[in-house]
Design a protein around this motif. Sequence first.
Motif, short mmCIF file in Angstrom:
data_model
loop_
_atom_site.label_atom_id
_atom_site.label_comp_id
_atom_site.label_asym_id
_atom_site.label_seq_id
_atom_site.Cartn_x
_atom_site.Cartn_y
_atom_site.Cartn_z
N GLN A 98 -62.21 -8.72 1.14
CA GLN A 98 -61.75 -9.80 0.27
C GLN A 98 -61.60 -11.09 1.05
N VAL A 99 -61.70 -12.19 0.32
CA VAL A 99 -61.47 -13.50 0.93
C VAL A 99 -60.01 -13.84 0.69
N LYS A 101 -57.97 -16.00 1.68
CA LYS A 101 -57.48 -17.37 1.56
C LYS A 101 -57.80 -17.98 0.20
N ARG A 102 -58.48 -17.22 -0.66
CA ARG A 102 -58.81 -17.73 -1.99
C ARG A 102 -58.00 -16.99 -3.05
N LEU A 140 -50.34 -9.75 -12.66
CA LEU A 140 -50.43 -10.68 -11.53
C LEU A 140 -50.93 -12.01 -12.07
N ASP A 141 -50.50 -13.09 -11.42
CA ASP A 141 -50.99 -14.40 -11.80
C ASP A 141 -52.36 -14.61 -11.13
N PRO A 142 -53.42 -14.78 -11.93
CA PRO A 142 -54.76 -14.89 -11.34
C PRO A 142 -54.90 -16.07 -10.38
N THR A 144 -52.86 -16.70 -7.96
CA THR A 144 -52.22 -16.40 -6.69
C THR A 144 -53.28 -16.19 -5.61
N ARG A 145 -52.98 -16.70 -4.41
CA ARG A 145 -53.88 -16.42 -3.30
C ARG A 145 -53.67 -15.00 -2.81
N GLN A 148 -50.93 -13.79 -0.46
CA GLN A 148 -49.55 -13.71 -0.96
C GLN A 148 -49.27 -12.32 -1.54
N SER B 3 -46.88 -13.37 -15.87
CA SER B 3 -47.36 -14.19 -14.76
C SER B 3 -46.75 -15.58 -14.84
N ARG B 10 -41.05 -18.75 -9.07
CA ARG B 10 -41.40 -19.11 -7.72
C ARG B 10 -41.13 -20.59 -7.47
N ALA B 221 -65.87 -18.79 0.44
CA ALA B 221 -65.87 -17.32 0.51
C ALA B 221 -66.57 -16.85 1.79
N GLY B 224 -64.38 -17.61 4.67
CA GLY B 224 -63.16 -16.82 4.72
C GLY B 224 -63.43 -15.37 5.10
N ASN B 225 -64.49 -14.79 4.57
CA ASN B 225 -64.82 -13.39 4.88
C ASN B 225 -66.29 -13.14 4.52
N ALA B 228 -67.14 -9.79 2.80
CA ALA B 228 -66.75 -9.72 1.39
C ALA B 228 -67.76 -10.46 0.53
N GLY B 291 -62.74 -20.84 6.15
CA GLY B 291 -62.33 -20.59 4.78
C GLY B 291 -61.27 -21.51 4.23
N ILE B 292 -60.78 -22.43 5.06
CA ILE B 292 -59.69 -23.30 4.62
C ILE B 292 -60.01 -24.75 4.93
#
Lengths: 513, 345
Positions: A98-99, A101-102, A140-142, A144-145, A148, B3, B10, B221, B224-225, B228, B291-292
Motif C-alpha cells: 500500500q501507499v 502516505k496517500r 472508515l473515513d475514505p 484518511t491517510r 493513520q 465517518s 478529530r 503512488a 510512495g510504494n 504497491a 511520495g510526499i
Amino acid sequence: MREVFHLQEEYLLSIKDVCKSFSGVKVLKNVCLNIKAGTIHSLMGENGAGKSTLMKCLFGIYKQDEGAFYFKGEPFNFTDPKHALENGVSMVHQELNQVTKRTITDNIWLGRYPTKGFFVDEKKMHGDTMSLFKRLNIHLDPKTRLDQLSVSQRQMVEIAKAVSYDARIIVLDEPTSSLTSHEVEMLFAIMRRLRDEGVGIVYISHKMEEIFQVSDEVTILRDGSYIGTEDIKDLTMEKIVNMMVGRDLDDRFPPKDNEPSDVHMSVKNLSTRYSPIIHDVNFELRRGEILGVAGLVGAGRTEMLEAIFGARTLKSGEIYIDGKKIDNSTPHKAINNKFALLTEERRETGLYPIADITFNSCISNIQAYKNKIGFLDDKKMKEDTDIQIKNMRIKTPNRREKIRSLSGGNQQKVIIGRWLLTNPDILLLDEPTRGIDVGAKYEIYQLIINLAKTGKSIIVVSSEMPELLGITNRIMVMSNGYVSGTVNTDETTQREIFNLSTKYLNNNREAEV
Amino acid sequence: MISLENTIQRKFMGKSKENWKDLIVNNAIYIVIFSIILFIVISEPSFVSLAVFKNILTQSSVRLILAFGVGGIIILQGTDLSLGRMVGFAAVISGSLLQRPDYANRFYPHMDQLPLIVPLLAAIAVCSFFSAVNGFVVAQFKIHPFLATMGMMITLYGILSIYFASGAPGPQPIGGFDDRYTELVIGSTLGIPNIVIIAAIISFFIWVLWNKTTFGKNMYAVGGNPEAAKVSGVNVMTTFLLVYILAGVMYGIGGFLEAARIGSANNGTGTGYELDAIAACVVGGISFSGGIGKVSGAIAGVLMFTIISYGMTFIGMDQYFQYIIKGIIIVAAVSLDTKKYLKKS
C-alpha cells in the motif's frame, strides 16, 4: 464430446501442471488446482510449499516455466498484474502493498482512477468508496491517510480493494494475519456473500481453525508439489497436518515440562510516555517460566516488550531482577542486563536480508568476537554459527547462505539463535511463530520449552490463542494498554481470555485525557 | 455517518497541549525562517516595500519552475544533479537562436529572425529528451538517481560546451538578444513582471497535474510504494518517463527564461542551480523518502530561500556568512522532516 466440454466448464479456474524455477531451484513441480465457481477453496502448505509463488504466476507477477491456466475452459495467461485485474482476477497480497502516505480512496482506486476528461473524478471515487464500505460494513473515513490506520484496518482496506474489482476470482494470501477475531468474522461474512454470488475464492492461511470455519474445499501443497484436494467435510486437522508435513505429528504442541521456580524478574508501574501508551503494568516472571501475553491488535503488547527492553520512552516504571533494581533505559543496557528481544516484524526490524547466516547470527554479539588487537575473529564466528545451525536444525546448505533465501521458519530460528549467542537470561519473544508453517512451529515451541528448562525466563506475545494455551505456564491479558488480568494456563479458557482482552476497550478517551 | 462523526471528533478534540507541541515541531523550520525574516525587517525596515516584493517574486520565478521539475523527481524518491546543465543547455540554445539581426557577434550570422516559440520548443525538446534518458536509466537499470543524473550532468556539460564552441564567434558568451525575447521575459503587464505571471501560470498548471490527474496520483503512488503501484496495475516505467519528461519541460522553460533574465548565456550558465532547487523543495517539505510533497510547499521553499538571500544582502550581510545560514537551514529542515515521519511510525 459434450461430456468433455462439460468437464472443462465445471471449473471456474483450472491450473494445470505449472512448473517454476528460481535460479535452478524448482519451487513448483507440476502443480494443479481446480476452483469451482461459488466456492471458497483453501490452499494450504508449509512455508516454502509454493502457495504464494503459484498465485503470483496466476496474477502475472511471475511467469511460469511450464503449464497452463484455464478460465471456464479457456486458456489464458496474464502478462502483468494490470492484465489480471482487467480480466477478473484480484488478489490481496501477503505483504501489505500500500501507499501509506496517500488516502484510502487513492489506494483503492490506484491503477484505475475514474476520469472526467483530463481530470480524476474525485466525487465518483469518493462515492464509490463510501458505497463499497457500506456494502462491506467497514466504518472508515475514505479520506484518511493509511499511515493513520492500524495494521488490521489497513488489511481491511486491502480486502475491500480486492472486492472492488468485481472479480470472478479473488485470491486472499494470508489476509487475517493482523486481524482481530471480530474482523476475521466480518471478512468471512464478506467471503461467504461473494461465494454465494458465484465468485471463486482462493484462501491461503496458516490458521487451522479458520480453514475449517470458512472453506468448502482444501488443496494441499508440499515442497512445490500437488498433494491433494479434499472436501472440507472429509478432512480433520490431523489429516491436513499429515498431508502438509508428510509425516505424523501426533500433537501440535510438545509436552510442557518446564518447571518455574522463584521470582526472576518483577516489573512495577511500567508506563510509556508516547502513544501507543501502556498504563501501569505490573507483573512477575518466575525463573524457567513461559509467560504468555494475550490481547487484541493494538492492546500494547509489543509496546510493553519494547518498554521492558528500553526501546520506548518511559513515563514511570521499575524493573527488578532477583530483587535488585536494574536500569534498562536503552536496548544496549538491556542486552548487558541479559535481555533479548525477538521482534514481531522480523523482515523489517530483525533481518539483514542480503547478509549471510554468519553475519545474521553474530551481529548482536559482535563485541564478543573481538580478538586482542580489536579485529573480529572469523573462525570463532564460523564455529558458533555452525553450532547454532546444528542445535536449532536450521535447514540450509551452509552458513554462507544469504538469509533471505531461507524459509520463514528457518529465518526465525537464525534470529532466535542470534539472541541465544548473547547468552540471555530473559527472552522477550514477539509473535515468534508468525507466518511459520506447522512443522516449523512445533520445532520453535520445543526450542522455547527447552530454553525454559535450562532456567531461562521467557515472555511470549502471540495472537494465536491455541499457541498461548499450548506452551505457556501463565497468560497475562492486555487490553487497550492496561493489564486486564493474569490467568493460569491450565485453568483458563479461550472465552475468559477473550473477555479479559476486551475489558478496557471503551476506556480510550478517558484514559488519554 | 460514522465517518463524519469521526472527522468532527478529530477536528475538535485536537486542541490539547500535546498537539501544540506537535504543531511547533511540525512547523519549526517555518518558525526559524520567519524569525530570520523578522530580524531582517527590524534591522532594515525599508525591506518592506513594493519594489523589494517585486524583486523577490522576479528572482523566485525561474527557481520555482525548476523546483517543480526536480520536485516531481524527488517525489519518485529520486534527485536530479543534471538540472543545472539542462538549464544551461536550454539557455544557450534559446540565446543562440534569438539574437538581434544587427548584433555583431551572432552565433548563426545568417539566420533569419525566428518566431519566439521555435527556440522555446527547441530548448524544451532537448531537455525533455535528456531527462527522459535519465528516467529510463533509473527505472530500467535501477541505478540510483544520484549516480544516473551525475553521469548525465557530466555528459551534458561536454555536449553543451561543444555546441557552445561551434558558433560563428567561437566560445564567447552569447548576448545581444532579440528585443521581443527580452521584452517577453523582463517586461511587465499591468505592473506585474511577465516572468512572475509565467511562473504563476505554470504553478497552476503543475498543481492541476499533480493533484487532479491520473498522472499526478500515479506519481505519488509510485514514489510512495513502487511495489504497491505495480501490483495495482500502474505502469511504473511510463510514470517514471512522464515525470522525468515533465521535469525536462520545466528545465527547458527555465533555461529559456533565465538567458533573457540575465541578458546572456554561456556554457557555465545554470551551474549549481540543481542544489538551489533541491534545497528549496526539501525546505518546502518535499520529502526525500518519496511520495510526499505539495505545490504550495515548493512555492514556500523557493520564496523563503529567495527572501532570506535577498534580505541578507539587503542588510549588507557578508556573502560567506549567508552560505553558513543557508547550509544550516537545509540540514535543519531535513532533520525536522525526518523527525516528523519517525514519530508516526
